[in-house]
Scaffold this active site. Structure first.
Site, PDB file in Angstrom:
ATOM      1  N   GLU A 154       0.898  -1.008   0.066  1.00 41.28           N
ATOM      2  CA  GLU A 154      -0.161   0.123   0.080  1.00 41.28           C
ATOM      3  C   GLU A 154       0.809   1.346  -0.203  1.00 41.28           C
ATOM      4  O   GLU A 154       1.939   1.335   0.559  1.00 41.28           O
ATOM      5  CB  GLU A 154      -0.996  -0.066   1.341  1.00 41.28           C
ATOM      6  CG  GLU A 154      -1.775  -1.129   1.217  1.00 41.28           C
ATOM      7  CD  GLU A 154      -2.712  -1.540   2.503  1.00 41.28           C
ATOM      8  OE1 GLU A 154      -3.387  -2.214   2.522  1.00 41.28           O
ATOM      9  OE2 GLU A 154      -2.653  -0.426   3.261  1.00 41.28           O
ATOM     10  N   CYS A 173       3.749   8.712   0.843  1.00 39.37           N
ATOM     11  CA  CYS A 173       4.263   7.771   1.943  1.00 39.37           C
ATOM     12  C   CYS A 173       4.210   6.365   1.176  1.00 39.37           C
ATOM     13  O   CYS A 173       3.262   5.805   0.671  1.00 39.37           O
ATOM     14  CB  CYS A 173       3.161   7.641   2.954  1.00 39.37           C
ATOM     15  SG  CYS A 173       3.539   6.720   4.230  1.00 39.37           S
ATOM     16  N   CYS A 207       6.210  -6.220   7.719  1.00 36.46           N
ATOM     17  CA  CYS A 207       7.391  -5.791   8.561  1.00 36.46           C
ATOM     18  C   CYS A 207       7.900  -6.911   9.579  1.00 36.46           C
ATOM     19  O   CYS A 207       7.034  -7.238  10.286  1.00 36.46           O
ATOM     20  CB  CYS A 207       7.177  -4.414   9.099  1.00 36.46           C
ATOM     21  SG  CYS A 207       8.624  -3.767   9.988  1.00 36.46           S
ATOM     22  N   CYS A 210       6.036  -4.402  16.076  1.00 36.68           N
ATOM     23  CA  CYS A 210       5.747  -3.490  17.141  1.00 36.68           C
ATOM     24  C   CYS A 210       4.148  -3.739  17.577  1.00 36.68           C
ATOM     25  O   CYS A 210       3.220  -3.896  16.412  1.00 36.68           O
ATOM     26  CB  CYS A 210       5.718  -1.866  16.530  1.00 36.68           C
ATOM     27  SG  CYS A 210       7.483  -1.636  16.059  1.00 36.68           S
ATOM     28  N   CYS A 214       1.118  -1.881  15.792  1.00 40.42           N
ATOM     29  CA  CYS A 214       1.171  -1.564  14.204  1.00 40.42           C
ATOM     30  C   CYS A 214       0.623  -2.598  13.522  1.00 40.42           C
ATOM     31  O   CYS A 214       0.978  -3.888  13.684  1.00 40.42           O
ATOM     32  CB  CYS A 214       2.508  -1.193  13.772  1.00 40.42           C
ATOM     33  SG  CYS A 214       2.780  -1.016  12.028  1.00 40.42           S
ATOM     34  N   GLU A 271      10.519  -1.432   7.504  1.00 41.69           N
ATOM     35  CA  GLU A 271      11.355  -0.591   7.935  1.00 41.69           C
ATOM     36  C   GLU A 271      12.645  -0.432   6.989  1.00 41.69           C
ATOM     37  O   GLU A 271      13.306  -1.271   6.435  1.00 41.69           O
ATOM     38  CB  GLU A 271      11.843  -1.738   9.359  1.00 41.69           C
ATOM     39  CG  GLU A 271      13.346  -1.041   9.768  1.00 41.69           C
ATOM     40  CD  GLU A 271      13.505   0.363  10.080  1.00 41.69           C
ATOM     41  OE1 GLU A 271      12.497   0.749  10.854  1.00 41.69           O
ATOM     42  OE2 GLU A 271      14.474   1.256   9.753  1.00 41.69           O
ATOM     43  N   CYS A 301      -1.177   6.231   9.478  1.00 45.31           N
ATOM     44  CA  CYS A 301      -0.119   5.781  10.025  1.00 45.31           C
ATOM     45  C   CYS A 301      -0.290   4.210  10.860  1.00 45.31           C
ATOM     46  O   CYS A 301      -1.215   4.160  11.711  1.00 45.31           O
ATOM     47  CB  CYS A 301       0.524   6.501  11.191  1.00 45.31           C
ATOM     48  SG  CYS A 301       0.915   7.751  10.404  1.00 45.31           S
TER      49      CYS A 301
HETATM   50  N1  SAH Z   1       9.133   1.024  10.327  1.00 43.05           N
HETATM   51  C1  SAH Z   1       9.411   2.443  10.259  1.00 43.05           C
HETATM   52  C2  SAH Z   1       8.708   3.231   9.096  1.00 43.05           C
HETATM   53  C3  SAH Z   1       7.232   3.034   9.072  1.00 43.05           C
HETATM   54  S1  SAH Z   1       6.474   4.720   9.573  1.00 43.05           S
HETATM   55  C4  SAH Z   1       9.129   3.126  11.578  1.00 43.05           C
HETATM   56  O1  SAH Z   1       8.435   2.469  12.451  1.00 43.05           O
HETATM   57  O2  SAH Z   1       9.456   4.250  12.031  1.00 43.05           O
HETATM   58  C5  SAH Z   1       5.118   4.694  10.360  1.00 43.05           C
HETATM   59  C6  SAH Z   1       5.089   5.294  11.349  1.00 43.05           C
HETATM   60  O3  SAH Z   1       3.479   5.097  11.987  1.00 43.05           O
HETATM   61  C7  SAH Z   1       5.920   5.042  12.493  1.00 43.05           C
HETATM   62  O4  SAH Z   1       6.119   6.189  13.676  1.00 43.05           O
HETATM   63  C8  SAH Z   1       4.806   4.088  13.437  1.00 43.05           C
HETATM   64  O5  SAH Z   1       5.463   3.848  14.745  1.00 43.05           O
HETATM   65  C9  SAH Z   1       3.635   4.727  13.158  1.00 43.05           C
HETATM   66  N2  SAH Z   1       2.470   3.990  13.671  1.00 43.05           N
HETATM   67  C10 SAH Z   1       2.650   2.593  13.776  1.00 43.05           C
HETATM   68  N3  SAH Z   1       1.259   2.250  14.107  1.00 43.05           N
HETATM   69  C11 SAH Z   1       0.490   3.078  14.392  1.00 43.05           C
HETATM   70  C12 SAH Z   1      -0.769   3.256  14.832  1.00 43.05           C
HETATM   71  N4  SAH Z   1      -1.323   2.423  14.934  1.00 43.05           N
HETATM   72  N5  SAH Z   1      -1.322   4.707  14.863  1.00 43.05           N
HETATM   73  C13 SAH Z   1      -0.340   5.467  14.652  1.00 43.05           C
HETATM   74  N6  SAH Z   1       0.904   5.497  14.139  1.00 43.05           N
HETATM   75  C14 SAH Z   1       1.152   4.192  14.015  1.00 43.05           C
HETATM   76 FE1  SF4 Z   2       7.594  -2.367  11.174  1.00 45.58          FE
HETATM   77 FE2  SF4 Z   2       7.324   0.395  11.732  1.00 45.58          FE
HETATM   78 FE3  SF4 Z   2       5.255  -1.074  11.992  1.00 45.58          FE
HETATM   79 FE4  SF4 Z   2       7.201  -1.075  13.829  1.00 45.58          FE
HETATM   80  S1  SF4 Z   2       5.927   0.699  13.249  1.00 45.58           S
HETATM   81  S2  SF4 Z   2       6.005  -3.011  12.887  1.00 45.58           S
HETATM   82  S3  SF4 Z   2       9.072  -0.932  12.444  1.00 45.58           S
HETATM   83  S4  SF4 Z   2       6.143  -0.737  10.247  1.00 45.58           S
END
Ligand code: SAH
Ligand code: SF4
Length: 312
Positions: free
Chosen positions: A69, A83, A90, A94, A97, A136, A305
């Protein structure tokens, strides 16, 4: 096939300026070359669009059946951001996410570039790029850096490095390598917790090191590049959003080159959005830390996000 010299310039112009989606339109190239390119580099992108106001999410079907996406956010007539995803899923998992629930593979350079091409061709040429989609970036380091060269190249997309940002969950080796790159691309670090105990619960990657280790490589980055670093901090109700957390976070930030971007939590699992965003922001600002709040978009189409997971 290898293309060089003036032919390369021609092909770049056709792809990134004329935005052709069919090699038959490349009439400046010899017929034989066009036929070869049709075989080696098909231009068709298999995608579906979902819209919510000024946000468009594209789900792209890749050759191997994987889906990724990508999101276009049109802020105003002058600014539009894409974006970009860099992996299918990934591997970092986390817990907040949706993308981190599964992982298949890294994306190839053309699969990264395709996301920007798609919006440029059929919607709007972006002015800004953020590597904040699925995956990532520092676990697909080489392909992400090669894609940035294409985005940046004046014969290709011609997007200034300062208009490109990479977000990492804190891959220390990646940050070290990035420190030595000769470019002006922005760096964001997803911190999300102000102490190791909490960060390790939320982000399994942080089990292997401490926040202190992470901040040491960030300090080195700042020292060598003289550039600012954005710390992303997701606010989740009753998890990391108390004023004690704000205090701990403020003590980690070095002024003036560390900034905080507060991200309202987008629902993906059991957690809830924090009601304390304003209070948290006010506290950090009182401590002299430059703090922004991420603009919310694309909820209806799961394009916000952390919601990118191709559940379609
Ligand atoms: N993997 C990298 C790049 C992805 S960026 C990273 O994690 O930084 C995606 C962004 O959205 C990151 O800052 C992540 O922490 C944030 N994110 C993940 N899950 C989210 C959620 N449920 N609500 C808002 N932001 C979220
Ligand atoms: Fe991967 Fe970033 Fe999501 Fe963490 S927040 S699982 S590093 S995409």
């Amino acid at each position: 096939m290898k293309i060089e010299g003036y032919r390369l310039k021609q092909v770049q112009r056709l792809l990134y300026k004329d935005l052709i989606d069919d090699w038959d339109k490349a009439t400046v190239l010899p017929l034989e070359m066009r036929e070869e390119l049709k075989e080696s580099s098909p231009l068709k992108i298999d995608y579906k669009i979902f819209e919510d106001g000024n946000t468009k999410k594209a789900v792209i079907n890749l050759k191997d059946g994987s889906k990724i996406e990508t999101v276009l956010m049109e802020h105003d007539s002058k600014r539009a951001t894409v974006c970009v995803s860099c992996q299918v899923g990934c591997p970092l998992g986390c817990i907040f996410c949706a993308t981190g629930k599964s992982f298949k593979r890294n994306l190839e350079i053309d699969e990264i570039i395709q996301q920007v091409l798609l919006f440029s061709r059929y919607y709007r040429k972006p002015t800004n790029i953020v590597f904040m989609g699925m995956g990532e970036p520092f676990l697909n380091y080489e392909n992400v850096m090669e894609s940035i060269k294409i985005l940046n190249d004046s014969n290709c997309f011609n997007i200034g490095a300062r208009k490109i940002s990479i977000s990492t969950a804190g891959v220390i080796d990646g940050i070290k390598k990035f420190t030595n790159e000769d470019n002006q691309v922005n760096l964001s670090i997803s911190l999300h917790a102000p102490n190791d105990e909490l960060r390790r619960k939320l982000m399994p990657i942080s089990k292997g090191y401490t926040i202190k280790d992470l901040l040491e490589v960030v300090d080195d980055y700042i020292l060598k590049t003289k550039r600012r670093v954005m710390f992303e901090y997701l606010l989740i109700k009753n998890i990391n959003d108390s004023m004690d957390h704000a205090k701990e976070l403020s003590q980690l930030m070095r002024k003036p080159l560390c900034m905080v971007n507060l991200i309202p939590y987008n629902s993906t699992s059991g957690f809830k959005k924090s009601p304390n965003v304003k209070q948290f922001k006010d506290y950090l600002e009182k401590k002299g830390i430059f703090t922004t709040q991420r603009y919310e978009f694309g909820h209806k189409i799961d394009a916000a996000c952390g919601q990118l997971a191709n559940r379609i």
